[in-house]
Design a protein around this motif. Structure first.
Motif, PDB file in Angstrom:
ATOM      1  N   VAL A   1       0.851  -1.202   0.000  1.00  0.00           N
ATOM      2  CA  VAL A   1       0.000   0.000   0.000  1.00  0.00           C
ATOM      3  C   VAL A   1       0.882   1.244   0.000  1.00  0.00           C
ATOM      4  CG1 VAL A   1      -1.887   1.178   1.199  1.00  0.00           C
ATOM      5  CG2 VAL A   1      -1.732  -1.314   1.282  1.00  0.00           C
ATOM      6  N   ILE A   2       0.589   2.179  -0.904  1.00  0.00           N
ATOM      7  CA  ILE A   2       1.349   3.427  -1.015  1.00  0.00           C
ATOM      8  C   ILE A   2       0.402   4.563  -0.625  1.00  0.00           C
ATOM      9  CG2 ILE A   2       2.881   4.793  -2.512  1.00  0.00           C
ATOM     10  CD1 ILE A   2       3.484   1.757  -2.676  1.00  0.00           C
ATOM     11  N   LYS A   3       0.833   5.399   0.330  1.00  0.00           N
ATOM     12  CA  LYS A   3      -0.034   6.493   0.784  1.00  0.00           C
ATOM     13  C   LYS A   3       0.694   7.824   0.732  1.00  0.00           C
ATOM     14  CE  LYS A   3      -2.621   3.600   3.999  1.00  0.00           C
ATOM     15  NZ  LYS A   3      -3.229   3.461   5.316  1.00  0.00           N
ATOM     16  N   ALA A   4       0.022   8.841   0.212  1.00  0.00           N
ATOM     17  CA  ALA A   4       0.547  10.206   0.314  1.00  0.00           C
ATOM     18  C   ALA A   4       0.538  10.560   1.796  1.00  0.00           C
ATOM     19  CB  ALA A   4      -0.342  11.165  -0.470  1.00  0.00           C
ATOM     20  N   ASP A   5       1.591  11.223   2.276  1.00  0.00           N
ATOM     21  CA  ASP A   5       1.680  11.502   3.718  1.00  0.00           C
ATOM     22  C   ASP A   5       0.581  12.431   4.205  1.00  0.00           C
ATOM     23  OD1 ASP A   5       3.148  11.412   6.307  1.00  0.00           O
ATOM     24  OD2 ASP A   5       3.293  13.560   5.930  1.00  0.00           O
ATOM     25  N   GLY A   6       0.292  13.461   3.434  1.00  0.00           N
ATOM     26  CA  GLY A   6      -0.654  14.489   3.887  1.00  0.00           C
ATOM     27  C   GLY A   6      -2.071  14.232   3.408  1.00  0.00           C
ATOM     28  N   LEU A   7      -2.903  15.247   3.497  1.00  0.00           N
ATOM     29  CA  LEU A   7      -4.315  15.112   3.128  1.00  0.00           C
ATOM     30  C   LEU A   7      -4.486  14.982   1.618  1.00  0.00           C
ATOM     31  CD1 LEU A   7      -5.986  17.910   5.289  1.00  0.00           C
ATOM     32  CD2 LEU A   7      -5.762  15.463   5.800  1.00  0.00           C
ATOM     33  N   ALA A   8      -5.362  14.069   1.199  1.00  0.00           N
ATOM     34  CA  ALA A   8      -5.622  13.931  -0.231  1.00  0.00           C
ATOM     35  C   ALA A   8      -7.079  13.541  -0.477  1.00  0.00           C
ATOM     36  CB  ALA A   8      -4.668  12.914  -0.841  1.00  0.00           C
ATOM     37  N   ALA A   9      -7.967  13.989   0.424  1.00  0.00           N
ATOM     38  CA  ALA A   9      -9.414  13.761   0.279  1.00  0.00           C
ATOM     39  C   ALA A   9      -9.755  12.298   0.014  1.00  0.00           C
ATOM     40  CB  ALA A   9      -9.991  14.659  -0.815  1.00  0.00           C
ATOM     41  N   GLY A  10      -9.071  11.412   0.713  1.00  0.00           N
ATOM     42  CA  GLY A  10      -9.380   9.983   0.573  1.00  0.00           C
ATOM     43  C   GLY A  10      -8.860   9.357  -0.707  1.00  0.00           C
ATOM     44  N   LYS A  11      -8.142  10.136  -1.514  1.00  0.00           N
ATOM     45  CA  LYS A  11      -7.726   9.606  -2.817  1.00  0.00           C
ATOM     46  C   LYS A  11      -6.231   9.326  -2.886  1.00  0.00           C
ATOM     47  CE  LYS A  11     -11.486  12.333  -4.312  1.00  0.00           C
ATOM     48  NZ  LYS A  11     -11.719  13.757  -4.536  1.00  0.00           N
ATOM     49  N   GLY A  12      -5.509   9.591  -1.810  1.00  0.00           N
ATOM     50  CA  GLY A  12      -4.050   9.446  -1.831  1.00  0.00           C
ATOM     51  C   GLY A  12      -3.551   8.068  -1.427  1.00  0.00           C
ATOM     52  N   VAL A  13      -4.388   7.035  -1.603  1.00  0.00           N
ATOM     53  CA  VAL A  13      -3.983   5.690  -1.201  1.00  0.00           C
ATOM     54  C   VAL A  13      -4.076   4.760  -2.399  1.00  0.00           C
ATOM     55  CG1 VAL A  13      -4.554   3.710   0.264  1.00  0.00           C
ATOM     56  CG2 VAL A  13      -4.764   6.021   1.176  1.00  0.00           C
ATOM     57  N   VAL A  14      -2.993   4.033  -2.665  1.00  0.00           N
ATOM     58  CA  VAL A  14      -3.022   3.055  -3.752  1.00  0.00           C
ATOM     59  C   VAL A  14      -2.704   1.682  -3.165  1.00  0.00           C
ATOM     60  CG1 VAL A  14      -1.942   2.336  -5.921  1.00  0.00           C
ATOM     61  CG2 VAL A  14      -2.331   4.767  -5.472  1.00  0.00           C
ATOM     62  N   VAL A  15      -3.656   0.762  -3.301  1.00  0.00           N
ATOM     63  CA  VAL A  15      -3.399  -0.617  -2.900  1.00  0.00           C
ATOM     64  C   VAL A  15      -2.880  -1.306  -4.160  1.00  0.00           C
ATOM     65  CG1 VAL A  15      -4.415  -2.746  -1.989  1.00  0.00           C
ATOM     66  CG2 VAL A  15      -5.244  -0.527  -1.178  1.00  0.00           C
ATOM     67  N   ALA A  16      -1.548  -1.507  -4.230  1.00  0.00           N
ATOM     68  CA  ALA A  16      -0.928  -1.984  -5.469  1.00  0.00           C
ATOM     69  C   ALA A  16      -0.840  -3.501  -5.469  1.00  0.00           C
ATOM     70  CB  ALA A  16       0.454  -1.365  -5.624  1.00  0.00           C
ATOM     71  N   LEU A  17      -1.347  -4.102  -6.555  1.00  0.00           N
ATOM     72  CA  LEU A  17      -1.304  -5.558  -6.672  1.00  0.00           C
ATOM     73  C   LEU A  17      -0.113  -6.006  -7.502  1.00  0.00           C
ATOM     74  CD1 LEU A  17      -5.129  -6.195  -7.183  1.00  0.00           C
ATOM     75  CD2 LEU A  17      -3.802  -6.276  -5.061  1.00  0.00           C
ATOM     76  N   THR A  18       0.485  -5.057  -8.256  1.00  0.00           N
ATOM     77  CA  THR A  18       1.683  -5.389  -9.036  1.00  0.00           C
ATOM     78  C   THR A  18       2.776  -4.375  -8.694  1.00  0.00           C
ATOM     79  OG1 THR A  18       1.084  -3.923 -10.868  1.00  0.00           O
ATOM     80  CG2 THR A  18       0.278  -6.191 -10.998  1.00  0.00           C
ATOM     81  N   ILE A  19       4.025  -4.772  -8.946  1.00  0.00           N
ATOM     82  CA  ILE A  19       5.168  -3.883  -8.703  1.00  0.00           C
ATOM     83  C   ILE A  19       5.038  -2.628  -9.582  1.00  0.00           C
ATOM     84  CG2 ILE A  19       7.678  -3.674  -9.099  1.00  0.00           C
ATOM     85  CD1 ILE A  19       7.281  -5.269  -6.626  1.00  0.00           C
ATOM     86  N   GLU A  20       4.553  -2.811 -10.816  1.00  0.00           N
ATOM     87  CA  GLU A  20       4.421  -1.664 -11.735  1.00  0.00           C
ATOM     88  C   GLU A  20       3.466  -0.623 -11.148  1.00  0.00           C
ATOM     89  OE1 GLU A  20       4.071  -4.951 -12.883  1.00  0.00           O
ATOM     90  OE2 GLU A  20       6.198  -4.859 -13.395  1.00  0.00           O
TER      91      GLU A  20
END
Ligand code: AMP
Ligand code: GLY
Length: 428
Positions: free
Chosen positions: A142-161
């Motif tokens: 899981v990759i998350k932007a540190d600060g506020l991003a209105a619930g959109k700054g989170v990526v649950v990545a299933l591949t390395i790409e």
């Protein structure tokens, strides 16, 4: 009592409506609010959330008893500090305490220092180092932007790409600006997700009933993450034992940890949790009510919401009683959300008897004064009933009766709880 609510979404609509339900409350003002709230008797004040001097001036001249802050941005801008400096009563964390939501790295520090169970993580500002860590850990990750991003700054990545793409967009292309200048790379947690919120007054924690949000845009948890597409409460697949454990291992140490850190928390503390095989673990803290969780949770509050806030502001014990009813809320969003979306569609205003409408992204059409869509999440349709199955049937019946051009909604809100109930009744 005269109250002021800061914010403009469905969450604030629900809070304001709940305040007006108390006969002690004569006026609820919402700044800036939205025109969908007016039908419920909420007074709109045309002052933006960020204009603290004008809000303070309004609260002073109108002799507002206390102000309640809905969204995170004004909290992080120090609205509580500014109101208090002006001698006004306001409920919410100050700027420093709101960092538990404003910086994921800060939240992780508090968790680490207080043995609060959470996903393993590291934070990075350097893209190459982040990528090396990701390669080492593997996917899902899981990759998350540190600060506020209105619930959109989170990526649950299933591949390395996918994971590399998220790191590049945040650290190299700066799609979230400063909020993404630091990223948190986090272990993927498998399990049911739930939201546990509490009224917090320094070391005192008064938990609410739990809810489950639906973050993905489309049915079966497909599509991009959003601010939340629907919620329900109770969440029967999460046992009371797991809830109690979360209160003991997460909320109470967090409240105490904030005091120990020199940033005591007063306000609504929201723990986003995953019930893993090893017990509940935190995926995020918010310093405020959730949207859309609030629109369902407050319908289960038997006692007076304004009486609770009044008691907490006076450092007294509040009376907090929850009912056994079930509430489901389904968000109606504009086509395209969470990307670029349609605007200007006419929005329904007559709620069927069984349902309540909570408005979010709506405006008045200048020509004919009808209510039109102006935001991504347009409104939420909510039903409270004796059980979840009835609430779900009725909420979708209510939605079926509406005309919703160029808008969409998820048709599976509550399914996780109900399919589980169906399974267990089969095995009985
Ligand atoms: P957040 O904005 O932190 O709530 O994250 C948005 C969504 O991403 C959450 O609601 C989860 O569904 C998912 N998510 C976040 N962190 C994790 C994690 N560590 N493991 C699994 N899913 C996660
Ligand atoms: N519903 C998730 C949030 O309010 O952050």
């Amino acid at each position: 009592m005269k109250l002021l609510i800061i914010g403009s979404g469905g969450r604030e609509h629900a809070i304001a409506k709940k305040c007006l339900a108390d006969p002690q409350v004569s006026h609820v003002f919402c700044a800036p609010g939205n025109p969908g709230m007016e039908k419920d008797g909420i007074d709109l004040i045309a002052i933006t959330e960020s204009n603290h001097p004008a809000l303070i001036d309004f609260a002073t001249t109108q002799q507002i008893d206390w102000t309640f802050v809905g969204p995170e941005v004004p909290l992080l801008n120090g609205i509580v500090d500014d109101f208090q400096a002006a001698g006004l009563q306001i409920f919410g964390p100050n700027k420093q305490a709101a960092m538990i939501e404003g910086s994921k790295a800060f939240a992780k520090e508090i968790m680490l220092a207080n043995q609060i169970p959470t996903a393993a993580y590291r934070s990075f500002t350097n893209s190459l180092e982040a990528k090396a860590y990701i390669e080492d850990k593997g996917v899902p990750i899981v990759i998350k932007a540190d600060g506020l991003a209105a619930g959109k700054g989170v990526v649950v990545a299933l591949t390395i790409e996918e994971a590399f793409g998220a790191v590049e967009s945040m650290l190299e292309q700066n799609v979230f600006g400063e909020s993404g200048a630091k990223v948190v790379v986090e272990e993927y947690l498998a399990g049911e997700e739930f939201s546990l919120l509490a009224f917090v007054n320094r070391e005192k924690v008064y938990p609410m009933v739990i809810a489950q949000d639906h973050k993905r845009a489309y049915d079966h948890d497909l599509g991009p993450n959003t601010g939340g597409m629907g919620a329900y409460s109770p969440v029967p697949q999460i046992s009371q034992q797991v809830v109690d454990q979360s209160i003991r291992e997460v909320l109470q140490p967090a409240a105490q940890g904030m005091i120990d850190h020199g940033t005591p928390f007063v306000g609504i503390l929201y723990a986003g949790l995953i019930a893993t095989k090893e017990g509940p673990k935190v995926i995020e803290f918010n310093a405020r009510f959730g949207d859309p969780e609030t629109q369902v949770v407050l319908n289960r509050l038997e006692s007076s919401f304004p009486a609770i806030i009044t008691a907490l502001l006076a450092n007294q014990e509040p009376e907090i009683i929850w009912n056994d009813q079930a509430s489901i809320g389904v968000v109606i969003a504009a086509e395209g959300y969470p990307g670029a979306y349609q605007k200007g569609m006419v929005v329904p205003t007559d709620a069927p008897d069984t349902a309540q409408f909570y408005y979010a992204g709506v405006a008045k059409n200048a020509e004919n004064a009808s209510l039109v869509a102006s935001g991504g999440r347009v409104m939420l349709v909510e039903v409270t009933a004796s059980d979840l199955a009835t609430a779900q049937t009725e909420v979708y019946q209510a939605i079926d009766s509406l005309s919703l051009n160029e808008m969409f909604y998820r048709s599976d809100i509550g399914d996780k709880a109900l399919s589980l109930a169906r399974k267990s009744s089969k095995t009985l």
